[in-house]
Design an enzyme around this catalytic site. Structure first.
Site, short mmCIF file in Angstrom:
data_model
loop_
_atom_site.label_atom_id
_atom_site.label_comp_id
_atom_site.label_asym_id
_atom_site.label_seq_id
_atom_site.Cartn_x
_atom_site.Cartn_y
_atom_site.Cartn_z
CB SER A 1 -0.95 0.07 1.24
OG SER A 1 0.05 0.37 2.28
CE LYS A 2 -0.91 5.18 -4.95
NZ LYS A 2 -1.64 6.03 -5.58
NE ARG A 3 -2.97 2.79 5.00
CZ ARG A 3 -3.82 2.43 4.24
NH1 ARG A 3 -4.47 3.11 3.37
NH2 ARG A 3 -4.18 1.08 4.40
CG ASN B 1 6.46 -0.53 0.74
OD1 ASN B 1 7.51 -0.56 1.17
ND2 ASN B 1 5.33 -1.23 1.28
#
Length: 480
Positions: free
Chosen positions: A253-255, A257
């Site tokens: 997830s963008k949170r 990585n």
């Protein structure tokens, strides 16, 4: 068999991310390996999430990675336009057909009503879905509310008591119960379609043969199959790619990585390594080979070797692979890719011979492009020595080493690898100094540090006169 036609259909909500790149890459490889067509379609029906410039960034990223599409924005094609916001009439037309056939209905429920509905279902431990309270509204009531301009959506009426059975080219036969599918919104209150309707309509009219997408869309497949049936169309082949996971097996997830493709390129990863790495996240060849060019991937790729299990995004593996490509690609290619980093660091690369020699030495010891610049700084400026290094280079033995080379270099110019090696052996013999006591003062004078490449490489990169100048700078000219 119908010709292979696949589409990469991103939403313009930001930069191309790793998950999107893998979908696009598998689309591209499958099309190229089968002689098919690779299509880019922009799915911009969620106007609230659109980021200015995102379409251009996505297109630029694909071109920079060498993944040119056959049809799409800026290229055109027989089924243009390839931007969904320019195809609204088609979606509304087919939504109306679904309304007319009784396969869809108007829903006037407000956000607050839907929120209360969900909370009540959760409290009872029920499957959360729309309870169809607008399904049985009379035609006269619907017409009156529409005429009054009341906000509404159009929902798909899913069948009751049906088990959907379909074949997924990766997972095999899949069975899903209709009771676990909601009456999906097809047209939102702003008049724009949702993904579900727009994707089905576009895939049909663009003759998409294989719908290749992430595993997260697997649960929506019954809705899409039902839409195809209601509209009297044949569904494409379904291909759901495995999830991309963090090393702890959680979903990427963008949170957690930085997953922007552009950020990896900016940080100095090579496009060849990135494509190779992403291709192997969920796919492998029979011989488990690891390094492939994009052209080689086009030749060997097949969907039947895509895994069902989630693929781990292992940054250490990408680093290793990038190092392999740094050392194996043509030197001219690496030198060209490094140029912007050297310029940003204020290093003058005007001497191409020196520049190429420096990059050649540095890439053997680097993982990313900026590391090549960091390594090469010692060749462009020897820097200032600290107190301890100055004391060491000023010692009698160190000064004897410098003096010997200053005296013997001019008679041996121009230098080459063999000459430097011969001079080194001769100096060690005549001076009786060896090991660190011999090499350290030379390195301190030449590159400003005690550790670095071998002397032949160092002399070759600096050039004869620059090397002699640096040695002279640290020779005190005191009697030895």
């Amino acid at each position: 068999m119908n010709p292979v036609r696949v589409r990469f259909a991103p939403s313009p909500t930001g930069y191309l991310h790793i998950g999107g790149l893998r979908t696009a890459l598998y689309d591209y490889l499958f099309a190229r390996s089968t002689g098919g067509k690779f299509i880019l379609r922009i799915e911009d029906t969620d106007q609230s999430r659109e980021v200015p410039g995102a379409v251009e960034n996505l297109i630029d990223a694909l071109h920079q990675l060498g993944m040119d599409f056959d049809e799409g924005p800026g290229v055109g094609g027989p089924f243009a336009p390839y931007i969904q916001s320019q195809r609204l009439d088609s979606y509304r037309e087919h939504a109306q057909k679904l309304l007319d056939s009784g396969h869809a209905y108007h829903c006037f429920c407000t956000s607050d009503t839907l929120t209360q509905m969900r909370k009540a279902q959760q409290a009872k431990g029920q499957f959360v879905k729309y309870d169809r309270r607008c399904l049985n509204l009379s035609k006269s009531e619907v017409d009156a509310r529409l005429a009054a301009g009341e906000k509404h959506v159009v929902r798909l009426k899913m069948p009751d008591n049906r088990k959907f059975v379909f074949n997924d080219l990766i997972r095999g036969q899949v069975e899903m119960d209709a009771s676990q599918s909601d009456d999906q919104v097809l047209i939102k209150s702003d008049g724009f379609p949702t993904y579900h309707l727009a994707a089905v309509v576009d895939d049909h009219f663009m003759h998409i043969s294989h719908a290749i997408r992430g595993e997260e869309w697997l649960s929506s497949t019954p809705k899409h199959i039902w839409l195809y049936e209601c509209l009297g169309w044949e569904a494409p082949n379904w291909v759901h790619l495995p999830l991309i996971l963090n090393t702890d097996r959680s979903k990427l997830s963008k949170r957690m990585n930085d997953v922007s493709v552009e950020s990896y390129i900016t940080r100095g990863y090579l496009k060849e390594a990135l494509l190779n790495f992403v291709a192997l996240m969920g796919w492998h060849t029979a011989d488990d080979r690891e390094l492939y060019s994009l052209e080689e991937l086009c030749e060997v790729f097949s969907l039947d070797r895509v895994n069902k299990a989630g693929a781990v995004f292992d940054l250490s593996k990408l680093d290793w692979m990038n190092g392999q490509y740094l050392r194996s690609l043509p030197l001219e290619t690496i030198a060209k890719r490094c140029k912007p980093y050297f310029t940003a660091a204020g290093l003058d690369t005007g001497s191409q011979e020196m520049y190429h020699k420096a990059v050649a030495a540095a890439r053997e010891r680097s993982t990313l492009l900026p590391e090549i610049v960091d390594y090469c700084k010692m060749f462009y400026s020897s820097g200032e020595l600290g107190t301890a290094d100055l004391e060491q280079i000023s010692s009698p033995d160190s000064q004897r080493v410098l003096a010997w080379f200053i005296a013997n270099l001019p008679a041996n110019l121009p230098l080459d690898v063999d000459k430097v090696h011969a001079l080194t052996q001769k100096a060690i013999t005549e001076l009786g100094i060896k090991g660190k006591a011999f090499y350290t003062p030379l390195r301190l004078a030449l590159i400003g540090q005690a550790h670095g490449p071998d002397l032949p490489t160092t002399f070759s990169i600096l050039g004869d006169f620059e090397a002699l100048s640096r040695l002279t700078k640290f020779y005190t000219a005191k009697p030895l």
